[in-house]
Design an enzyme around this catalytic site. Sequence first.
Site, PDB file in Angstrom:
ATOM      1  N   HIS A  76       0.845  -1.197   0.000  1.00 60.09           N
ATOM      2  CA  HIS A  76       0.000   0.000   0.000  1.00 60.09           C
ATOM      3  C   HIS A  76       0.880   1.247   0.000  1.00 60.09           C
ATOM      4  O   HIS A  76       1.774   1.373   0.826  1.00 60.09           O
ATOM      5  CB  HIS A  76      -0.885   0.036   1.250  1.00 60.09           C
ATOM      6  N   TYR A 207      -9.257   4.771   7.542  1.00 54.23           N
ATOM      7  CA  TYR A 207      -9.499   5.054   8.957  1.00 54.23           C
ATOM      8  C   TYR A 207     -10.517   6.191   8.983  1.00 54.23           C
ATOM      9  O   TYR A 207     -10.227   7.293   8.507  1.00 54.23           O
ATOM     10  CB  TYR A 207      -8.219   5.531   9.647  1.00 54.23           C
ATOM     11  N   PRO A 299      -4.638  -0.944  18.677  1.00 57.54           N
ATOM     12  CA  PRO A 299      -4.335  -1.359  17.307  1.00 57.54           C
ATOM     13  C   PRO A 299      -4.432  -0.259  16.242  1.00 57.54           C
ATOM     14  O   PRO A 299      -4.090  -0.501  15.084  1.00 57.54           O
ATOM     15  CB  PRO A 299      -5.378  -2.449  17.028  1.00 57.54           C
ATOM     16  N   LYS A 303       0.822  -0.945  15.089  1.00 56.68           N
ATOM     17  CA  LYS A 303       2.214  -1.025  15.537  1.00 56.68           C
ATOM     18  C   LYS A 303       2.590  -2.316  16.268  1.00 56.68           C
ATOM     19  O   LYS A 303       3.774  -2.631  16.390  1.00 56.68           O
ATOM     20  CB  LYS A 303       2.522   0.156  16.475  1.00 56.68           C
ATOM     21  N   TYR A 390       3.748   6.038  10.629  1.00 54.93           N
ATOM     22  CA  TYR A 390       2.983   4.853  10.228  1.00 54.93           C
ATOM     23  C   TYR A 390       3.863   3.837   9.514  1.00 54.93           C
ATOM     24  O   TYR A 390       3.723   2.630   9.716  1.00 54.93           O
ATOM     25  CB  TYR A 390       1.820   5.273   9.327  1.00 54.93           C
TER      26      TYR A 390
END
Length: 399
Positions: A76, A207, A299, A303, A390
């Site tokens: 991604h 998200y 979550p 990580k 991220y």
Amino acid sequence: MSSSSRTQVGIVGAGPAGLMLSHLLARAGIDSVAVDTRDYETISTTHRAGILEHDSVRLLVDSGACDRVLTEGREHDGISLRFNGEHHRIDFQELVGATTTLYPQTDVFVDLAKARERDGGDVRFAVTDSDITDVRATTDGERPRMRFTDADGERHDIECDVVVGADGSRSVTRQHVEGREELFRSYPYAWFGILCEAPQSYDELIYSRSERGFALISQRTDKVQRMYFGCSPDEDVDAWSDDRIWEELQTRVAGEDGFELQQGPIIEKTVLPFRSFVCEPMRYGRLVLAGDAAHTVPPTGAKGLNLALADVRVLAEELERFFAGKDDALDAYAERALARVWRAQHFSYWMTTMLHTTEEDSDFDDRRHLGELESLVSSENGRAWLAECYTGWPNKPAG
Ligand code: PHB
């Protein structure tokens, strides 16, 4: 029947952290025995997160543990932050030149177990009555011991130079760290997670923050998808029919752009409570902790597994130094690992609180969070910071 033997590193826990450590040590010529109270079947079917940082993928591939992540993992280039009913793309590739890979933790486990078997590693699943002793090992010649009964009923007593506690968030080995400080934070929300048989709704992760609360749209395969929505920690799974779940998820991602999820039969439903936790120090005598045994993150930042893999990469390096006679190696591990752990704690906490809603939130809280998201996505520096966190930070170098 009972047997006594010795090894250099006794590893309690044969999940991804324990197995990766055992694999890396073997490559460095250091022998280990890894044990787990769970059986192979249980670990390989417990669904966990699915996002690997760039360096986690590299570690799996470069160490010879697994190539499948390159062919079956889905790379991604970014994620979508969705709020006010619109997508806001964070382009990792463009912002920081890194990507993430969707590859479930269960696959990482299966690959590592296979690699250990291929290389003749000593891994025992389904052990009982396991314990560790003498981890303090203060006097010369004193060594920690790892004891357990294997799946065939044989009792083992193994003398180790070092014992590693990689036995997950309900760690038993952690109890041996005398004088430890346990730092934690609980949250007033949890995730309702589903697996469903449906085509993919989007080709990256979404998200989403909406008035109805948080939702995360993830994937597994072309035909199976993983999704979550924020719920109360005591949510009753049985109170949620498929129709009710779909309605909730659709509401949480709806917007003027007409975005909709592709629906299908739900094949698994679970509530995942979450909290943030760190045990300091991560070392006591000849015992060191790694992965969830030492720290847990909510979550939202994906990580958990990445931190565990980062821990054992540093730990393998430091154990090599330890066996080369460097006395400070175990402390150096604890210090290097913790530096990353606290960054990840902050990032996971931040992502979580920014995207979730609670019943107690006032309208002010709600608008403030939207202001934060707006400020983040409208700033290239803001987006780059998120991308950097991220996709993962470099490990603190040795020495
Ligand atoms: C998942 O695909 O299960 C997943 C992805 C990202 C997260 C958490 C879980 O932050």
